[in-house]
Scaffold this active site. Sequence first.
Site, PDB file in Angstrom:
ATOM      1  N   GLU A  54       0.829  -1.203   0.000  1.00  0.00           N
ATOM      2  CA  GLU A  54       0.000   0.000   0.000  1.00  0.00           C
ATOM      3  C   GLU A  54       0.870   1.263   0.000  1.00  0.00           C
ATOM      4  OE1 GLU A  54      -1.885  -2.697   3.205  1.00  0.00           O
ATOM      5  OE2 GLU A  54       0.015  -2.571   2.124  1.00  0.00           O
ATOM      6  N   CYS A  77      -2.255  -3.102   7.574  1.00  0.00           N
ATOM      7  CA  CYS A  77      -1.869  -3.185   8.988  1.00  0.00           C
ATOM      8  C   CYS A  77      -2.204  -1.881   9.709  1.00  0.00           C
ATOM      9  CB  CYS A  77      -0.387  -3.501   9.118  1.00  0.00           C
ATOM     10  SG  CYS A  77       0.710  -2.210   8.481  1.00  0.00           S
TER      11      CYS A  77
END
Length: 368
Positions: A54, A77
């Site tokens: 990401e 996360c």
Amino acid sequence: MRVDDAFWMRRALRLARKGIGWTSPNPPVGAVIVKDNLLIAEGYHEGAGKPHAEAVALARAGEKAEGATLYVTLEPCDHYGRTPPCTQAIIAAKIRRVVVGTVDPNPIVNGRGIERLRQAGIEVTVGVLEDEAKELIEPFAKFIRQKIPFVTLKLAMSADGKIATKTGESKWLTGELARKYAHKLRHEHDAVVVGVGTVLADNPQLNVRLLHGKVKQPVRVVVDSYARTPPNANVIRSAETPCIIAVTEKAPSERIEALKKAGAEVWKLPEDSKGRVSLLELLKRLAERDIVSVLVEGGSELAGALVAQRLVDRVILFIAPLLIGGKEAVPAIGGEGFEKLSEALRLTKLRLKRLGNDLVLMARVEAS
């Protein structure tokens, strides 16, 4: 699920697969950023300690990420590890929508990343191509939940299930394309495991040699209860990565010292009920070294022990168009075998591909 979600998630999965072999102990992850159904940026996790997928995609997108949709194969996360939380970067970039392949099995994450994004007002869709996304991270999921590596049993055999003739001849059962694919499997796994019989018979190097470009060399592991591995064996001498010899207390001390002097790591492990190295204890010890996946390449008795103890997660069988025959020829899977068909390991998710004249059967072992 929207019509285009599967298209873009499939692209993210293809990106993620580029990281297989490099990301351990992290899982491979891919990310794609899309706006108005146009690709803005993409990225994948290239290795532990490096930016997550990401973060790579967001950095490439810059200001264009505002109002866009982020497709990511695994839940972002929401904690500090070797890198900052991806949720923070997503929120800061003003992403409008996040599409997730599967929830992270890691208890530290496991839904927290999704909840954080939703609390920030971001629309989140979960479970697009979920089966493919889960399969991609199977080794990581087992490692994180059970604290032992994901075990792939790879065997090259004749069409009648033999890995060697009665005299022990086994080179080469399969052709060049199959051998090259086997080296790719070595690259994709953290460790390669064999029994000492394979070392004594074939003197293998167990490294990656047949692939072009940059590759990752696996840790080499020999299951050798009595420390019979010769100190000058190729598996020790070709030491790009550690060579671990797993022995029991019965191994003579002089042999252990000779192996250590040659450069091998020697692990004394508990015995199983038959006086051999406990394979479960070996797997636990490997997990402590952040070994997430292991490729077992033989021999027959080691394969038989792993099957009998139900420690195999996946099988990859290279089947050569040969009939060897004979009761004394070496079977692919040795040991005593199961007495009843109801006890046998069942295979699922079967896939078959052809490599030259050889067939490759890939399957998961059905959970008992």
